[in-house]
Motif scaffolding. Structure first.
Motif, mmCIF file in Angstrom:
data_model
loop_
_atom_site.group_PDB
_atom_site.id
_atom_site.type_symbol
_atom_site.label_atom_id
_atom_site.label_comp_id
_atom_site.label_asym_id
_atom_site.label_seq_id
_atom_site.Cartn_x
_atom_site.Cartn_y
_atom_site.Cartn_z
ATOM 1 N N THR A 1 0.697 -1.105 0.042
ATOM 2 C CA THR A 1 0.091 0.078 -0.115
ATOM 3 C C THR A 1 0.941 1.183 -0.023
ATOM 4 O OG1 THR A 1 -0.219 0.039 2.484
ATOM 5 C CG2 THR A 1 -2.160 -0.951 1.106
ATOM 6 N N VAL A 2 1.999 1.012 0.635
ATOM 7 C CA VAL A 2 2.942 2.465 0.491
ATOM 8 C C VAL A 2 3.289 2.692 -0.911
ATOM 9 C CG1 VAL A 2 5.215 3.174 1.168
ATOM 10 C CG2 VAL A 2 3.771 1.982 3.102
ATOM 11 N N TYR A 3 3.745 1.577 -1.463
ATOM 12 C CA TYR A 3 4.312 2.078 -3.142
ATOM 13 C C TYR A 3 3.012 2.072 -3.746
ATOM 14 C CZ TYR A 3 8.483 -0.395 -1.735
ATOM 15 O OH TYR A 3 10.006 -0.601 -1.176
ATOM 16 N N ARG A 4 1.828 1.808 -3.446
ATOM 17 C CA ARG A 4 0.819 2.154 -4.311
ATOM 18 C C ARG A 4 0.307 3.724 -3.851
ATOM 19 N NH1 ARG A 4 -2.109 -2.606 -4.083
ATOM 20 N NH2 ARG A 4 -2.739 -2.171 -1.785
ATOM 21 N N SER A 5 0.496 4.099 -2.843
ATOM 22 C CA SER A 5 0.068 5.464 -2.630
ATOM 23 C C SER A 5 1.161 6.245 -3.277
ATOM 24 C CB SER A 5 0.626 5.655 -0.994
ATOM 25 O OG SER A 5 -0.593 5.073 -0.342
ATOM 26 N N LEU A 6 2.506 6.067 -3.507
ATOM 27 C CA LEU A 6 3.415 6.854 -4.011
ATOM 28 C C LEU A 6 3.194 6.736 -5.734
ATOM 29 C CD1 LEU A 6 5.785 8.581 -4.263
ATOM 30 C CD2 LEU A 6 7.229 6.292 -4.500
ATOM 31 N N LEU A 7 2.625 5.600 -6.332
ATOM 32 C CA LEU A 7 2.624 5.375 -7.560
ATOM 33 C C LEU A 7 1.060 6.288 -7.994
ATOM 34 C CD1 LEU A 7 2.957 4.292 -10.292
ATOM 35 C CD2 LEU A 7 1.937 2.137 -9.476
ATOM 36 N N SER A 8 0.311 6.148 -7.164
ATOM 37 C CA SER A 8 -0.962 7.089 -7.114
ATOM 38 C C SER A 8 -0.645 8.589 -7.277
ATOM 39 C CB SER A 8 -2.085 6.776 -6.002
ATOM 40 O OG SER A 8 -2.958 7.740 -6.362
ATOM 41 N N GLY A 9 0.286 9.049 -6.496
ATOM 42 C CA GLY A 9 0.741 10.380 -6.415
ATOM 43 C C GLY A 9 1.518 10.671 -7.700
ATOM 44 N N CYS A 10 2.304 9.896 -8.089
ATOM 45 C CA CYS A 10 2.976 10.121 -9.569
ATOM 46 C C CYS A 10 2.060 10.269 -10.474
ATOM 47 C CB CYS A 10 3.845 8.765 -9.807
ATOM 48 S SG CYS A 10 4.948 8.589 -8.399
ATOM 49 N N ARG A 11 0.982 9.396 -10.573
ATOM 50 C CA ARG A 11 -0.026 9.609 -11.709
ATOM 51 C C ARG A 11 -0.649 11.101 -11.581
ATOM 52 N NH1 ARG A 11 -6.260 7.969 -11.729
ATOM 53 N NH2 ARG A 11 -6.747 8.880 -13.706
ATOM 54 N N THR A 12 -1.092 11.548 -10.297
ATOM 55 C CA THR A 12 -1.672 12.688 -10.093
ATOM 56 C C THR A 12 -0.807 13.858 -10.387
ATOM 57 O OG1 THR A 12 -3.000 11.859 -8.262
ATOM 58 C CG2 THR A 12 -2.858 14.414 -8.225
ATOM 59 N N HIS A 13 0.418 13.781 -10.217
ATOM 60 C CA HIS A 13 1.563 14.817 -10.264
ATOM 61 C C HIS A 13 2.318 14.768 -11.630
ATOM 62 C CE1 HIS A 13 0.084 16.834 -6.767
ATOM 63 N NE2 HIS A 13 -0.004 15.566 -6.233
ATOM 64 N N GLY A 14 2.062 13.433 -12.511
ATOM 65 C CA GLY A 14 2.724 13.471 -13.782
ATOM 66 C C GLY A 14 4.265 13.048 -13.667
ATOM 67 N N ASN A 15 4.421 12.204 -12.560
ATOM 68 C CA ASN A 15 6.048 11.931 -12.620
ATOM 69 C C ASN A 15 6.329 10.523 -12.905
ATOM 70 O OD1 ASN A 15 8.496 11.279 -11.708
ATOM 71 N ND2 ASN A 15 8.728 12.663 -10.085
ATOM 72 N N LYS A 16 6.795 10.254 -14.208
ATOM 73 C CA LYS A 16 6.778 9.199 -14.923
ATOM 74 C C LYS A 16 8.102 8.422 -14.520
ATOM 75 C CE LYS A 16 8.843 8.673 -18.799
ATOM 76 N NZ LYS A 16 9.598 8.556 -20.218
ATOM 77 N N GLU A 17 9.163 8.967 -14.049
ATOM 78 C CA GLU A 17 10.342 8.227 -13.606
ATOM 79 C C GLU A 17 10.048 7.743 -12.319
ATOM 80 O OE1 GLU A 17 10.582 11.310 -14.665
ATOM 81 O OE2 GLU A 17 11.179 10.729 -16.740
#
Length: 138
Positions: A63-79
């Motif tokens: 769930t920790v990695y999923r939270s970060l991945l979701s934030g990356c989607r929201t804020h457009g951070n591909k890397e």
């Protein structure tokens, strides 16, 4: 901290997290670290969220990695999205969220070919996306 996350009060949430140890002598639990990562990710502090994951005194949960991945989607951070997806898939190789969120990071960033590759990979690995549903009580 959860309320701070949803209201965008990152400084206040970080203060609460730090006070657990400094003022109350309590070691933050894995759930507290997860909440911190979620708060930072939701509010665009993606590198800070990654740093928290890297210094956690225990193995981060999916769930920790999923939270970060979701934030990356929201804020457009591909890397960083690729990094979080890779870590999540190491823990849960058949996780549909890792594939779907990474696909969305790519497509929302205009990387259509990369998004298609991720979706094809889901098919090849026989990873099925759970269908969404709504629940209404009367």
């Amino acid at each position: 901290m959860s309320a701070c996350s949803h209201k965008g009060l990152v400084d206040k949430g970080c203060l609460l997290f730090k006070s657990m140890d400094s003022q109350y002598g309590m070691q933050p639990s894995p759930d507290c670290y997860g909440c911190l990562v979620d708060m930072l990710s939701r509010n665009g502090y993606l590198e800070d969220a990654k740093h928290v994951i890297e210094i956690m005194p225990f193995q981060p949960s999916p769930t920790v990695y999923r939270s970060l991945l979701s934030g990356c989607r929201t804020h457009g951070n591909k890397e960083l999205g690729e990094w979080a997806s890779e870590k999540l898939l190491l823990l849960l190789p058949k996780n549909d969220a890792a594939h779907v969120l990474l696909s969305k990071v790519y497509s929302e960033g205009g990387c259509w070919e990369s998004a298609a590759i991720v979706r094809r990979g889901m098919t090849e690995k026989q990873v099925l996306k759970d269908p969404g549903y709504s629940w209404i009580e009367t």
